[in-house]
Design a protein around this motif. Structure first.
Motif, mmCIF file in Angstrom:
data_model
loop_
_atom_site.group_PDB
_atom_site.id
_atom_site.type_symbol
_atom_site.label_atom_id
_atom_site.label_comp_id
_atom_site.label_asym_id
_atom_site.label_seq_id
_atom_site.Cartn_x
_atom_site.Cartn_y
_atom_site.Cartn_z
ATOM 1 N N UNK A 71 24.377 7.984 -0.880
ATOM 2 C CA UNK A 71 23.330 8.728 -1.560
ATOM 3 C C UNK A 71 23.759 10.129 -1.979
ATOM 4 N N UNK A 72 24.675 10.738 -1.266
ATOM 5 C CA UNK A 72 25.066 12.135 -1.523
ATOM 6 C C UNK A 72 26.503 12.148 -2.061
ATOM 7 N N UNK A 73 26.670 12.879 -3.135
ATOM 8 C CA UNK A 73 27.994 12.997 -3.778
ATOM 9 C C UNK A 73 28.597 14.364 -3.454
ATOM 10 N N UNK A 74 29.844 14.378 -3.079
ATOM 11 C CA UNK A 74 30.577 15.629 -2.798
ATOM 12 C C UNK A 74 31.628 15.851 -3.881
ATOM 13 N N UNK A 75 31.542 16.992 -4.562
ATOM 14 C CA UNK A 75 32.510 17.363 -5.607
ATOM 15 C C UNK A 75 33.364 18.546 -5.111
ATOM 16 N N UNK A 76 34.657 18.402 -5.201
ATOM 17 C CA UNK A 76 35.599 19.470 -4.796
ATOM 18 C C UNK A 76 36.356 19.939 -6.030
ATOM 19 N N UNK A 77 36.178 21.199 -6.408
ATOM 20 C CA UNK A 77 36.880 21.824 -7.547
ATOM 21 C C UNK A 77 37.633 23.048 -7.033
ATOM 22 N N UNK A 82 17.386 11.603 0.829
ATOM 23 C CA UNK A 82 17.187 11.665 -0.625
ATOM 24 C C UNK A 82 18.546 11.891 -1.288
ATOM 25 N N UNK A 83 18.744 11.367 -2.499
ATOM 26 C CA UNK A 83 20.053 11.534 -3.164
ATOM 27 C C UNK A 83 20.267 12.996 -3.592
ATOM 28 N N UNK A 84 21.532 13.377 -3.728
ATOM 29 C CA UNK A 84 21.865 14.755 -4.137
ATOM 30 C C UNK A 84 23.366 14.943 -4.305
ATOM 31 N N UNK A 85 23.732 16.195 -4.600
ATOM 32 C CA UNK A 85 25.146 16.539 -4.864
ATOM 33 C C UNK A 85 25.493 17.831 -4.144
ATOM 34 N N UNK A 86 26.670 17.863 -3.571
ATOM 35 C CA UNK A 86 27.209 19.073 -2.929
ATOM 36 C C UNK A 86 28.505 19.448 -3.687
ATOM 37 N N UNK A 87 28.583 20.737 -4.071
ATOM 38 C CA UNK A 87 29.747 21.229 -4.834
ATOM 39 C C UNK A 87 30.537 22.241 -4.000
ATOM 40 N N UNK A 88 31.847 22.005 -3.926
ATOM 41 C CA UNK A 88 32.761 22.987 -3.310
ATOM 42 C C UNK A 88 33.683 23.494 -4.429
ATOM 43 N N UNK A 89 33.596 24.796 -4.720
ATOM 44 C CA UNK A 89 34.386 25.390 -5.802
ATOM 45 C C UNK A 89 35.190 26.576 -5.249
ATOM 46 N N UNK A 90 36.489 26.630 -5.595
ATOM 47 C CA UNK A 90 37.371 27.737 -5.163
ATOM 48 C C UNK A 90 38.165 28.222 -6.389
ATOM 49 N N UNK A 141 29.807 27.120 -2.331
ATOM 50 C CA UNK A 141 29.337 25.839 -1.773
ATOM 51 C C UNK A 141 27.852 25.741 -2.126
ATOM 52 N N UNK A 142 27.530 24.796 -2.987
ATOM 53 C CA UNK A 142 26.141 24.694 -3.485
ATOM 54 C C UNK A 142 25.645 23.258 -3.377
ATOM 55 N N UNK A 143 24.331 23.128 -3.168
ATOM 56 C CA UNK A 143 23.690 21.808 -3.162
ATOM 57 C C UNK A 143 22.440 21.872 -4.020
#
Length: 580
Positions: free
Chosen positions: A462-468, A502-510, A521-523
Motif C-alpha cells: 500500500x505504501x510506496x517509498x521513493x529514494x532520490x 491507507x495507501x500513500x507515498x514516502x519520499x527521501x531526497x538528498x 523526508x516527506x509523506x
C-alpha cells in the motif's frame, strides 16, 4: 608604473636564479674593473697618439712666435739705436748699410722716409731677401715705434717703423717734418721655419705647413719656395670663430688625415699650422689597434674558458644532483653523483642525501605497513561491530516476538530498526573500505528498502517509498546522525502518517548545492497534527530527530500541509544552527 617597475625587477632577479647565471655574473664582475682600467689606459694611449700631429703643430706655432718676436725685437733695437744718433743723412745711411750687411741682407726694404711716406734714403738688397717689396713701406700712424704684418698679393711681410731723433736731441717721436726709419722683410724669412726646430736638430716644416692668417681669413705661406696646398676655407673659418670665442685666442681641429692649430704670433697677427700624421704615428696606431684586438681576444677566450670550466666543474654536477633529487621527489630512485670531476662538497652532499633518502624510504615503508595494519584492524572492528549489531537486532526481534503487549512490542521493534540502521551503516563502511567517509546516496538506496522490509508485505503493497539521493560523500561524523534521522523520520511516517493501512507515498531526497546538503523526508499522509489524535508523535522518535540535528549542527524544519515534511540542511565543512 610602480607595478611595472616591480615586475621588471622581478624578471631581472629571475635571470640570476640559476647557479650558472650567478657564476657568470661573478666572473664578469671580477673582470669588469680590470677591463675598464685597461680600456681607460688604451684610450689614453690612443688619444696621445692621435694628438701627436696636433702637438707638433702647436710646437711649430710656438717656434714661429719665438723666432718672430726675436727678429722684431732685434730689428726694433737696430732702428731705434740708429734713430737716436745725432747724424746727418749720409751717416744714417751708412749705419743702415752696416745693419743690412750684419743681418745677412735679409731686409727687402730698409729706408729713411719723411712724414708723408716719401723715401729720403734707401738701402735695398734683393740678393737674399727674395726680391723687392716696394709699396709696403707705408707711413707712420702714431708717434712711437711699432711693428706689424702687412700683405702684398699672396706674400706677408714683417714691418718695423721707428722715428728719428729730432735735431737738438731728445726722445724720438713722430711730428710734423720729422723723419722715420722703416725695415721690411718677408715674414717667412723673419720666422725662419725652414731651419732646425731646436739645438737638437730636425726640420720644423718637415711634416707641416704654416700660413699667416690675415684678419679677413686670407692665407700667406710662411715658406716662399714651398708649393703647399691651402687648407680648406671652412677649416680656416671654423678655427678663427673658435679662437674668437676662447680667451686664449687659440683653436685646434683634428680631421681624418690632418690636424690644424691656430693661434697668435708675436702679437702682430695669427698663423695656422697644418700637420699630417707621420708614418711612425700611423704605424703606432695600427700597432695599438692590433694590441687592443689581441687583448680583447685573449680576454674573451679566457672568459669563455672560465665559463666552460665553471659549467663542467660546478654547474653541470650541481644540475645532475638537482635532477636526481627531482627524480626521487617524483617517486624514482636517487643515484649519488660520484664522478671524479664533481667537487668533493657535491659528492659528500650526494652521499649524505642518499643515506637520508634511504632512511626516509625505510621509515615510509614502516609507516605504510603500520597504516595497513591499522586499516585492517579498523575494518575488523567495524565488521565485528556490524556483526554484533546484527546479533543485537536479532535478539531484540526474538524478544519482541514473545511480548504480548502492543506498546512494549512496538518499542522493541523501533529499537530493533535503529540497531539495524547502525549495522547497515557499519557494513557500508566496511564494504567501501573507507572508515572516514561514506557515499550517502548508495547507503540510502539500501536503507529505504530495508526499513520497508521490516513492516510486512501488506504495508509494502500500500505504501510506496521513493529514494532520490545523489552520490554525496559524507564524513563518518555526519553520516551516522544523518542515517538515524532518515530511519526515525521514515519509521514515524510508516507508523503514523497512514492510519488503517491507507495507501500513500514516502519520499527521501538528498541534494547538494555548493557546500550545503539538504535532506528531505516527506509523506502525503494525514499530517503531524492529525496523527496526534491517534498517537503521541512528540515521543522519543521526534526527540531523537531533533537531537541528531543538533549533533550535526544542522537546521531542522518540520512543515505540515498535504502530509508531513522534514527538511534538514547542513554543510559538509561546517556547522549550522538548529531551528524548529
Amino acid at each position: 608604473m610602480l607595478r611595472d617597475l616591480s615586475n621588471r625587477l622581478l624578471q631581472f632577479r629571475r635571470i640570476f636564479d640559476s647557479v650558472g647565471a650567478r657564476m657568470g655574473g661573478v666572473i664578469l664582475g671580477s673582470v669588469a674593473p680590470v677591463s675598464v682600467l685597461g680600456g681607460v689606459l688604451v684610450w689614453q694611449d690612443y688619444v696621445h697618439l692621435s694628438e701627436a700631429s696636433l702637438r707638433r703643430g702647436e710646437s711649430v706655432r710656438l717656434t714661429a712666435d719665438r723666432r718672430l718676436r726675436h727678429d722684431i725685437d732685434r730689428t726694433t733695437a737696430m732702428l731705434e739705436t740708429t734713430g737716436e744718433l745725432d747724424a746727418d743723412g749720409d751717416h744714417t745711411m751708412r749705419f743702415l748699410s752696416l745693419a743690412q750687411s750684419a743681418s745677412g741682407m735679409k731686409y727687402c726694404f730698409l729706408a729713411e722716409l719723411d712724414q708723408a711716406g716719401g723715401v729720403v734714403n734707401q738701402v735695398t738688397s734683393t740678393a737674399t731677401s727674395g726680391g723687392g717689396c716696394d709699396g709696403v713701406g707705408g707711413r707712420p700712424t702714431g708717434d712711437k715705434t711699432f711693428a706689424e704684418v702687412v700683405t702684398s698679393g699672396e706674400r706677408a711681410y714683417a714691418r718695423v717703423v721707428a722715428p728719428i731723433a729730432a735735431e737738438g736731441g731728445g726722445a724720438p717721436r713722430f711730428s710734423t717734418g720729422a723723419r722715420f726709419l722703416v725695415a721690411v722683410e718677408p715674414l717667412a724669412q723673419a720666422v725662419s721655419l725652414a731651419g732646425p726646430l731646436d739645438s737638437a736638430g730636425g726640420d720644423v716644416l718637415a711634416d707641416a705647413t704654416a700660413w699667416y692668417v690675415a684678419p679677413g681669413g686670407e692665407l700667406s705661406p710662411l715658406c716662399a719656395q714651398c708649393a703647399w696646398s691651402r687648407p680648406p676655407k671652412r677649416v680656416v673659418a671654423s678655427l678663427m670663430r673658435e679662437a674668437r670665442e676662447t680667451k686664449s685666442e687659440t683653436a685646434s681641429l683634428i680631421t681624418a688625415y690632418s690636424s690644424y692649430t691656430y693661434g697668435p704670433v708675436a702679437g702682430v697677427g695669427a698663423i695656422l699650422v697644418a700637420t699630417t700624421r707621420l708614418p711612425s704615428e700611423t704605424h703606432s696606431l695600427w700597432m695599438l689597434g692590433l694590441w687592443i684586438l689581441t687583448i680583447f681576444g685573449l680576454l674573451v677566450t679566457g672568459l669563455i674558458g672560465v665559463m666552460v670550466a665553471a659549467h663542467r666543474l660546478v654547474v653541470s654536477p650541481l644540475r645532475q644532483l638537482t635532477q636526481e633529487v627531482k627524480m626521487w621527489d617524483q617517486g624514482g630512485g636517487f643515484e649519488p653523483v660520484n664522478a671524479r670531476s664533481t667537487p668533493v662538497e657535491f659528492r659528500t652532499l650526494s652521499k649524505v642525501f642518499r643515506r637520508a633518502t634511504g632512511r626516509l624510504a625505510r621509515r615510509e615503508a614502516e609507516l605504510e605497513r603500520s597504516i595497513a595494519r591499522q586499516n585492517l584492524l579498523i575494518r575488523e572492528i567495524h565488521h565485528r561491530v556490524k556483526n554484533n549489531l546484527q546479533i543485537v537486532a536479532s535478539l531484540l526481534n526474538l524478544q519482541g516476538a514473545r511480548i504480548r503487549a502492543a506498546d512494549m512490542k512496538e518499542e522493541f521493534m523501533l529499537a530493533r530498526d535503529r540497531v539495524r540502521t547502525l549495522a547497515t551503516l557499519h557494513r557500508h563502511l566496511y564494504v567501501e573500505g573507507e572508515v572516514e567517509s561514506l557515499n550517502m546516496g548508495r547507503f540510502l538506496a539500501e536503507l529505504g528498502p530495508q526499513l520497508m522490509e521490516a513492516e510486512g508485505e501488506e504495508t509494502r503493497a500500500l505504501i510506496t517509498l521513493q529514494v532520490e539521493a545523489s552520490d554525496i560523500v559524507f564524513p563518518s561524523s555526519l553520516a551516522t546522525p544523518m542515517a538515524l534521522i532518515v530511519s526515525e523520520t521514515v519509521s514515524n511516517s510508516l507508523k503514523y502518517a497512514f492510519p488503517n493501512l491507507s495507501p500513500g507515498t514516502i519520499l527521501i531526497s538528498l541534494t547538494q548545492t555548493g557546500e550545503e546538503v539538504t535532506l528531505v523526508v516527506a509523506d502525503d499522509g494525514i499530517g503531524l497534527s492529525a496523527s496526534q489524535g491517534i498517537n503521541d508523535r512528540e515521543g522519543i522518535g521526534l526527540q531523537l530527530i531533533r537531537g541528531f540535528a543538533r549533533q550535526m549542527g544542522a537546521v531542522l524544519q518540520i512543515d505540515e500541509g498535504a502530509g508531513t515534511r522534514y527538511t534538514v540542511r547542513t554543510t559538509l565543512g561546517g556547522r549550522g544552527a538548529e531551528t524548529g
